[in-house]
Design an enzyme around this catalytic site. Structure first.
Site, short mmCIF file in Angstrom:
data_model
loop_
_atom_site.label_atom_id
_atom_site.label_comp_id
_atom_site.label_asym_id
_atom_site.label_seq_id
_atom_site.Cartn_x
_atom_site.Cartn_y
_atom_site.Cartn_z
N LYS A 153 0.79 -1.24 0.00
CA LYS A 153 0.00 0.00 0.00
C LYS A 153 0.82 1.28 0.00
O LYS A 153 0.27 2.38 -0.09
CB LYS A 153 -0.91 0.02 1.24
CG LYS A 153 -2.02 -1.00 1.24
CD LYS A 153 -3.11 -0.56 2.18
CE LYS A 153 -4.04 -1.67 2.59
NZ LYS A 153 -4.70 -1.38 3.86
N LYS A 199 -8.43 -11.49 -2.33
CA LYS A 199 -9.34 -11.75 -1.21
C LYS A 199 -10.50 -10.76 -1.20
O LYS A 199 -10.42 -9.69 -1.80
CB LYS A 199 -8.57 -11.72 0.12
CG LYS A 199 -7.99 -10.39 0.44
CD LYS A 199 -7.43 -10.37 1.84
CE LYS A 199 -7.04 -8.94 2.15
NZ LYS A 199 -7.06 -8.50 3.49
N LYS A 223 -12.71 -5.47 2.70
CA LYS A 223 -13.74 -4.50 3.02
C LYS A 223 -13.39 -3.10 2.53
O LYS A 223 -14.21 -2.19 2.61
CB LYS A 223 -14.11 -4.53 4.50
CG LYS A 223 -13.17 -3.97 5.50
CD LYS A 223 -13.74 -4.44 6.83
CE LYS A 223 -13.33 -3.67 8.05
NZ LYS A 223 -12.01 -3.17 8.11
#
Ligand code: TRP
Length: 330
Positions: free
Chosen positions: A111, A194, A197
């Site tokens: 990230k 995956k 959220k």
């Protein structure tokens, strides 16, 4: 009695994968341990989120935990930022840590590009040291998490161990607990990544627990499969079908073999209808409970404050002990 702890960031909406990876396991075992569950709101700030959205998510998560079966007579639920000792110990944990090893953490590597553009990657960099503090502060032995958190728990152990080596046994070293089935629930559209959220609200591959039921059904019906036309478990060659089998296995509390046997003769369409029915029934039950709690914000805030008061007592005691051990306190 041993201690169990887990946390969730108030970013994005809770997905089926979060439920399966962390919450379910926690609820099932909460009576066996001294149990703490917290909203990792400071971790949440490592990426920018609109402040009102954070507030909203904190209450959503609290209501959701209660809806899923948190037993308040037994389990402490609180906001991380209400217990300042997390930051205090987080700082000291950073001193146990090398710049090199933190820069090699998977989460940081994946990230950092986006955040470093704006000179905002430090939070992500020290994410693991705060997380270590979250866990070590309570001498937790068990940490139920999704598979993506394994490295963070390993780092927590390392840091705790390093500290213990220098100062003598101070911290309990935690074990992660990753569910056997469905540790990694994958994105329905792209089963090689995956279910996350942080996905956008209209991501077709992510099932949000609070989504409209019809939308959830559609997402499942349009899940990516393969061209073989046979339902069986093979993560490598049939990631889409295997993912759906894992989801059903978790919801029905069955093992993968039994689920595979059960659906062996099904067409993909009939299998998906079955998955959609099971998932939506399950989600609807949680949603009904959720709204009962969510409509009472004052109650939720009170629960969080009461939880924080209890957590603070434990955290403060440990922090005082740590300060004494390192020489900050007489
Ligand atoms: N990093 C976890 C996640 O993203 C959240 C978290 C923060 C956590 N502190 C924790 C989980 C301590 C378990 C224990 O899901």
């Amino acid at each position: 009695m041993k201690t169990m702890i887990t946390g969730v960031r108030p970013t994005g909406s809770i997905t089926l994968a979060n439920y399966i990876g962390g919450i379910k396991k926690f609820i099932e075992q909460q009576d066996k341990y001294k149990s703490l569950i917290f909203i990792a709101d400071i971790h949440g700030l490592t990426t920018y989120i609109n402040p009102n959205e954070i507030r909203n998510n904190i209450l959503d998560i609290t209501a959701l935990y209660l809806a899923c079966g948190i037993d308040l007579s037994h389990t402490i639920i609180f906001q991380q930022s209400d217990v300042l000792e997390h930051c205090n110990l987080g700082f000291l944990m950073a001193f146990q840590c090398g710049v090199g090893e933190l820069s090699r953490m998977t989460q940081y590597k994946s990230k950092k590009a986006e955040l470093s553009k704006n000179n905002k990657d430090m939070g992500l960099f020290i994410y693991p040291t705060l997380m270590a503090a979250d866990i070590l502060l309570y001498d937790a032995s068990v940490v139920p998490v999704g598979a993506d958190q394994r490295q963070h728990i390993e780092k927590t152990r390392d840091l705790g161990e390093r500290f213990n080596k220098v100062y003598g046994k101070t911290f309990e070293l935690p074990e992660y607990q990753i569910p056997k089935i469905g540790a990694k629930i994958m994105n329905l559209q792209n089963p090689s990544i995956k279910m996350s959220k942080s996905a956008s609200k209209d991501d077709k591959g992510t099932i949000f627990i609070l989504d409209d039921i019809e939308i959830t059904k559609k997402k499942i019906m349009s899940a990516c499969t393969d061209s073989e036309g046979k339902v069986y478990f093979d993560e490598e060659n049939k990631p889409g079908i295997s993912n759906l089998l894992s989801i059903v296995a978790v919801i029905d509390n069955l093992n993968i073999e039994d689920v595979s046997k059960k659906y062996k003769e099904y067409t993909y369409k009939d299998f998906k209808i079955e998955v959609a029915t099971k998932v939506t029934e399950f989600i609807l039950k949680i949603q009904n409970e959720f709204y009962k709690y969510r409509n009472n914000e004052e109650y939720l805030k009170k629960i969080l404050k009461e939880g924080a008061a209890k957590a603070r007592i434990l955290a403060n005691k440990k922090m005082e002990e740590v300060k004494k051990i390192v020489g900050l306190k007489f």
